[in-house]
Write an enzyme that holds these catalytic residues in place. Structure first.
Site, PDB file in Angstrom:
ATOM      1  N   ASP A  46      31.706 -11.982  32.144  1.00  0.00           N
ATOM      2  CA  ASP A  46      32.976 -12.380  32.493  1.00  0.00           C
ATOM      3  C   ASP A  46      32.748 -13.633  33.372  1.00  0.00           C
ATOM      4  OD1 ASP A  46      33.799 -10.105  31.729  1.00  0.00           O
ATOM      5  OD2 ASP A  46      34.001  -8.859  33.366  1.00  0.00           O
ATOM      6  N   ALA A  47      31.681 -13.915  34.084  1.00  0.00           N
ATOM      7  CA  ALA A  47      31.610 -15.210  35.029  1.00  0.00           C
ATOM      8  C   ALA A  47      31.706 -16.348  34.085  1.00  0.00           C
ATOM      9  CB  ALA A  47      30.578 -15.214  35.775  1.00  0.00           C
ATOM     10  N   GLU A  48      30.768 -16.018  32.788  1.00  0.00           N
ATOM     11  CA  GLU A  48      30.651 -17.375  31.772  1.00  0.00           C
ATOM     12  C   GLU A  48      32.085 -17.581  31.356  1.00  0.00           C
ATOM     13  OE1 GLU A  48      26.124 -16.999  30.142  1.00  0.00           O
ATOM     14  OE2 GLU A  48      27.355 -15.742  29.536  1.00  0.00           O
ATOM     15  N   TYR A  49      32.842 -16.267  31.038  1.00  0.00           N
ATOM     16  CA  TYR A  49      34.080 -16.189  30.313  1.00  0.00           C
ATOM     17  C   TYR A  49      35.162 -16.963  31.143  1.00  0.00           C
ATOM     18  CZ  TYR A  49      38.703 -15.049  28.344  1.00  0.00           C
ATOM     19  OH  TYR A  49      39.774 -15.054  27.569  1.00  0.00           O
ATOM     20  N   LYS A 131      61.611 -20.729  47.911  1.00  0.00           N
ATOM     21  CA  LYS A 131      61.175 -20.129  46.662  1.00  0.00           C
ATOM     22  C   LYS A 131      59.822 -20.540  46.633  1.00  0.00           C
ATOM     23  CE  LYS A 131      62.246 -21.313  41.854  1.00  0.00           C
ATOM     24  NZ  LYS A 131      60.851 -21.289  41.294  1.00  0.00           N
ATOM     25  N   ARG A 152      54.723 -11.368  34.866  1.00  0.00           N
ATOM     26  CA  ARG A 152      56.036 -11.816  34.151  1.00  0.00           C
ATOM     27  C   ARG A 152      55.883 -11.773  32.691  1.00  0.00           C
ATOM     28  NH1 ARG A 152      58.901 -16.077  32.574  1.00  0.00           N
ATOM     29  NH2 ARG A 152      61.307 -15.862  32.973  1.00  0.00           N
ATOM     30  N   LYS A 329      65.896 -26.676  44.043  1.00  0.00           N
ATOM     31  CA  LYS A 329      64.497 -27.246  44.001  1.00  0.00           C
ATOM     32  C   LYS A 329      64.389 -28.244  44.960  1.00  0.00           C
ATOM     33  CE  LYS A 329      61.888 -25.551  41.032  1.00  0.00           C
ATOM     34  NZ  LYS A 329      61.786 -25.721  39.270  1.00  0.00           N
ATOM     35  N   CYS A 437      55.430 -40.817   7.683  1.00  0.00           N
ATOM     36  CA  CYS A 437      55.586 -40.807   6.037  1.00  0.00           C
ATOM     37  C   CYS A 437      56.234 -42.119   5.478  1.00  0.00           C
ATOM     38  CB  CYS A 437      56.565 -39.696   5.508  1.00  0.00           C
ATOM     39  SG  CYS A 437      58.152 -39.875   6.189  1.00  0.00           S
TER      40      CYS A 437
HETATM   41  S1  IVH Z   1      64.782 -14.188  42.829  1.00  0.00           S
HETATM   42  C1  IVH Z   1      66.566 -13.000  38.116  1.00  0.00           C
HETATM   43  N1  IVH Z   1      63.575 -15.182  44.782  1.00  0.00           N
HETATM   44  O1  IVH Z   1      61.039 -18.248  40.723  1.00  0.00           O
HETATM   45  C2  IVH Z   1      65.538 -13.767  38.829  1.00  0.00           C
HETATM   46  N2  IVH Z   1      62.739 -15.775  42.706  1.00  0.00           N
HETATM   47  O2  IVH Z   1      62.354 -19.987  38.690  1.00  0.00           O
HETATM   48  C3  IVH Z   1      65.312 -13.126  40.335  1.00  0.00           C
HETATM   49  N3  IVH Z   1      60.541 -17.018  42.852  1.00  0.00           N
HETATM   50  O3  IVH Z   1      60.667 -16.103  38.237  1.00  0.00           O
HETATM   51  C4  IVH Z   1      64.115 -13.968  40.813  1.00  0.00           C
HETATM   52  N4  IVH Z   1      60.590 -17.129  44.934  1.00  0.00           N
HETATM   53  O4  IVH Z   1      58.836 -16.186  39.915  1.00  0.00           O
HETATM   54  C5  IVH Z   1      63.433 -15.036  43.527  1.00  0.00           C
HETATM   55  N5  IVH Z   1      62.783 -15.881  46.648  1.00  0.00           N
HETATM   56  C6  IVH Z   1      62.716 -15.979  45.359  1.00  0.00           C
HETATM   57  C7  IVH Z   1      61.840 -16.473  44.744  1.00  0.00           C
HETATM   58  C8  IVH Z   1      61.647 -16.479  43.260  1.00  0.00           C
HETATM   59  C9  IVH Z   1      60.014 -17.586  43.959  1.00  0.00           C
HETATM   60  C10 IVH Z   1      60.071 -17.442  41.306  1.00  0.00           C
HETATM   61  C11 IVH Z   1      60.027 -16.018  40.472  1.00  0.00           C
HETATM   62  C12 IVH Z   1      61.008 -16.497  39.456  1.00  0.00           C
HETATM   63  C13 IVH Z   1      60.930 -18.005  39.669  1.00  0.00           C
HETATM   64  C14 IVH Z   1      62.381 -18.790  38.755  1.00  0.00           C
END
Ligand code: IVH
Length: 817
Positions: A46-49, A131, A152, A329, A437
């Site tokens: 696994d480590a090599e992988y 986020k 996911r 963002k 082409c």
């Molecule tokens: S709510 C229906 N809350 O951001 C979607 N997502 O760009 C519900 N994420 O797939 C997601 N912090 O992996 C939510 N406070 C937060 C979050 C968050 C990070 C990520 C999450 C999502 C992605 C979407």
């Protein structure tokens, strides 16, 4: 299998040597995956992988265009890896809509209010949460015990990482307290703190192993381990912020649920705040942004969510993201570097896509060596409407440019530093012939706007190898036929060898010619590498041959596995311009199979409208109902007063009442009242037939996709290619959960003023239940929902004997559906 060659320093790598090592690593990984999963007989540790994988990731970090290529690409990135068992998410794991500017936040709040018909005077609360920049994880608790943990994956199917998740100390094995729901799928983010990330990289470095590019990659690499002991040795953390299947359902508010999560022993982020309006949300965003550097873990923005869960439910989803949430963002990261070259890639629709080759530069922790230049106008500094881009500054080879990287998206060249332009730098001469082409490459005039397309396209069609290869790559891609074993490189090899020129050819491959092509390619590659001074491979020829035979048999078996596919995926895989996944789904809802769809398209083609109708139909603010009334009754010159009636509602018989914005839209296009009246007469003469409108007036399909389908199927070679494919592959009806409801397939018309919900909400609810919403009543209508003031549509319903219900009755029906 010899250990990974991780000796070459990244700094010494050229794109060519990187590509060669990437291809080599990819095939070793693919082979190791196959031995592990299909033969249960791994030949490396696994480590090599892990070392192979990390080296691959490191190279892809430095040469991002290699990502997703190569034999191992199927197990990199979003697709659930073959390394892990798969878990189908009971509720899909969706993504979030993005915003960067403050105004977009205000727009979001306004949009939500409009949808819910909630005036400013009534309060509407939102939560604002950091986020987290990690990877999302779904934790399923049954009777309070953790039973599954899944990544996911592609949103529908993820990887089973339960054993690994059990080693994460932040994740409770058993929920605290007793008041949790019997089934409770908690969703959140797995991440690494900056300190732990630095310590892991220090350990990697000391052990002579490649380092991770950023904490997110390190977290993902640590969770997605074959050996849970490696996961245990990495101090992963977790924040809970959302949920999937919960029985009995969670009620109340978002912030209330977060409190309950905390009481059950789940970590929740303490910077979550309840906000009363856009101003408060943006203020919280600013304060989180100011704290960002001191948080100790990566965040990439702030997520806003409507707090009231019953309102979240009403708002629902649009395509892949919730209407009730928004990711705000942080501004993208930027850096200065030099354009060393401009290359043109030919896309599958023949688009000539310019790409800047950059002197490698680190932008927000990732090495960037190329960036998209979008299209010809973008390079020249001229937008589609003739407006200047970057105040008209063009981009030249030799220029110093500002590169920007936001999240995972392809880096962009944002601006040019004119003071640093070398005297000899020449404007870039965009090719007017296809580099693949040699056919002419044109910017066609768009019939809807009368302006040249932003994109220059190769006219080579079928003879253009670049288009052919790109189309086939799209065909085998994950959301198409999902034949990713063919990877992106095999497709090129098979195309060049003449074995696969169109999709149907993939289903007619025989073992021997396939092997011959692959062997020829491998030999050519190793001859090239020997010429570069690389040592000859050590593996015994016999063993290698056996492995190769097995790999080829697997390829052929994967093709056999795809002899039947849901209609929407079949359609999407064809790569018809403007037929993306959601349009393909809409088409699959309407048609039972490809022959029926092709007949429908042919009929639509015969009933197609003329250019004046098309232009009229594309006018902003003039929806299908108003459009058709104008075509029927003409332009209402006498009505100077403008009123804010809802489209098509309670119109007096024999004339049309237009709102001020509708009048403005007509004036802007035609100039004056005489020209409007004449334009309407011309448009009326060019009205399309029902067979066309059946497609084009479907809110989900629309005229652009309809025209594209007509154009695609009117080419005999496309028709022939689809027929050939249908001789090899069958289609299945799309798996649509909504068809289970009593409304599935029914046509519903809303009329009059609705009091408990807005039009958009009513439409979205009906569609969620599988119904189609129409603007006019005919014998085909199944149900009319009428509010006060309903006029002609109510009469039509009586005429056709269609059932009419009140808004109250409709809501009761929905509640019981
Ligand atoms: S709510 C229906 N809350 O951001 C979607 N997502 O760009 C519900 N994420 O797939 C997601 N912090 O992996 C939510 N406070 C937060 C979050 C968050 C990070 C990520 C999450 C999502 C992605 C979407």
């Amino acid at each position: 299998m010899p250990p990974a060659r991780s000796d070459a320093s990244l700094a010494d790598m050229t794109p060519e040597t990187a590509r060669a090592e990437h291809a080599d690593l990819s095939s070793r990984i693919a082979e190791a995956d196959r031995l592990y999963h299909q033969e249960d007989a791994p030949e490396i540790t696994d480590a090599e992988y892990d070392a192979l994988r990390r080296r691959l990731e490191t190279i892809e970090g430095a040469f991002p265009d290699l990502a997703g290529t190569g034999a191992a690409s199927a197990s990199v990135g979003a697709k659930p890896s073959e390394k892990f068992a798969k878990v189908r998410h009971a509720v899909p794991m969706l993504s979030l809509g993005n915003a960067f500017a403050d105004e977009e936040v205000a727009d979001f709040v306004a949009r939500v209010r409009r949808f819910l018909n909630r005036p400013e005077s009534e309060p509407l609360a939102f939560t604002a949460e950091p986020k987290i920049d990690g990877l999302s994880l779904a934790l399923r608790y049954e009777d309070g015990r953790l039973v599954t943990a899944a990544t996911r994956g592609d949103g529908e199917v993820g990887e089973d990482v339960t054993v690994n998740a059990r080693t994460v100390s932040d994740i409770p094995q058993v929920l605290a307290g007793t008041c949790w729901p019997a089934v409770c799928e908690v969703r959140g983010e797995v991440y690494l703190s900056h300190a732990d990330f630095a310590a892991i990289n220090a350990r990697q470095e000391a052990a002579g192993k490649p380092v991770f590019a950023n904490p997110r990659n390190a977290a993902a690499g640590s969770l997605r381990q074959l050996d849970p002991e490696i996961t245990r040795s990495r101090p992963l953390k977790f924040f809970a912020y959302a949920w999937g299947e919960v029985v009995p359902a969670l009620n109340g508010t978002q912030h209330g649920v977060l409190k309950r999560f905390a009481a059950w022993g789940l970590p929740v982020n303490d910077r979550t705040k309840l906000c009363a309006d856009a101003e408060a949300m943006i203020a919280h965003y600013r304060s989180i942004e100011a704290e960002r550097a001191e948080l100790g873990y990566d965040i990439d923005g702030v997520v806003y969510k409507v707090d009231d869960l019953s309102l979240q439910r009403r708002l629902g989803f649009v395509s892949r993201s919730p209407r009730w949430a928004l990711a705000h963002k942080f501004a993208a990261q930027k850096a200065l570097t030099v354009v060393e070259g401009i290359e043109i890639n030919v896309g599958r629709t023949g688009s000539l896509n310019p790409l800047a080759r950059l002197r490698p530069v680190t932008v927000g922790g990732v090495v960037v060596s190329n960036a998209t230049l979008h299209n010809e106008g973008y390079v020249q500094g001229v937008g589609g409407d003739g407006e200047p881009i970057r105040d008209g500054r063009d981009i030249r080879v030799g220029d110093t440019v500002v590169v920007q990287r936001a999240g995972d998206v392809i880096p962009k060249v944002m601006d040019v530093v004119l003071e640093k332009r070398p005297a000899e730098a020449e404007p870039y001469a965009f090719p007017d012939h296809c580099p693949a082409c040699g056919s002419r490459a044109l910017r066609e005039i768009n019939p809807r706007t009368g302006k040249p397309d932003a994109v220059r396209r190769c006219t080579g069609g079928l003879i253009c190898p670049a288009q052919g290869v790109e189309r086939l790559k799209h065909f085998v891609s994950r959301n198409g036929f999902d034949l990713e074993g063919f990877g992106q490189t095999y497709i090129e090899v098979l195309f060049e060898a003449g074995l696969v020129r169109q999709p149907a050819d993939l289903f007619r491959l025989d073992f021997e010619p396939l092997k011959a092509a692959i062997v020829a390619r491998r030999e050519a590659l190793s001859a090239e590498r020997r010429a570069d001074g690389a040592p000859a491979p050590k593996k015994a020829a016999k063993k290698k041959g056996d492995d190769e035979d097995k790999a080829i048999k697997n390829l052929l078996a994967s093709v056999e596995d795809r002899r039947s596919l849901p209609l929407n995926r079949f359609l999407f895989a064809l790569g018809i311009p403007d037929i993306g996944e959601s349009t393909a789904k809409a088409l699959a809802k309407r048609f039972s199979d490809m022959p029926a769809l092709m007949d429908g398209v042919a009929a639509a083609g015969r009933a197609q409208a003329g250019p004046d109708w098309i232009a009229f139909s594309a006018l902003p603010r003039i929806g299908p109902t108003t459009r058709d009334r104008l075509l029927e009754f003409g332009f209402p010159r006498d009505l100077a007063e403008a009123d804010e009636n809802e489209e098509g509602e309670a119109q007096p018989q024999g004339r049309v009442r237009l709102s001020a914005p509708q009048r403005a839209s007509l004036l802007a296009h035609y100039g004056d009242a005489d020209a409007i009246a004449a334009g309407i007469v011309r448009a009326a003469e060019e009205r399309p037939g029902d067979a066309y409108r059946h497609f084009a007036d479907d809110g989900e399909i629309g005229p652009v996709a309809t025209d594209s389908l007509i154009a695609f199927f009117s080419e005999p070679h496309n028709h022939a290619a689809v027929r050939a494919l249908l001789a090899e592959v069958g289609t299945e009806a799309m798996a649509a959960p909504a068809t289970a409801t009593a409304f599935a397939g029914k046509t519903i018309v809303f009329t009059g003023s609705l009091e408990r919900m807005t039009r958009s909400e009513a439409k979205a609810t009906a569609e969620r239940l599988g119904a189609k919403v129409s603007g006019s009543v005919s014998a085909k209508t199944d149900l009319v929902v009428a509010g006060p003031g309903a006029g002609s549509k109510l009469k039509d319903a009586e005429k056709h004997g269609v059932e009419v219900v009140s808004e109250e009755a409709w809501l009761a029906l929905v509640a019981s559906a």
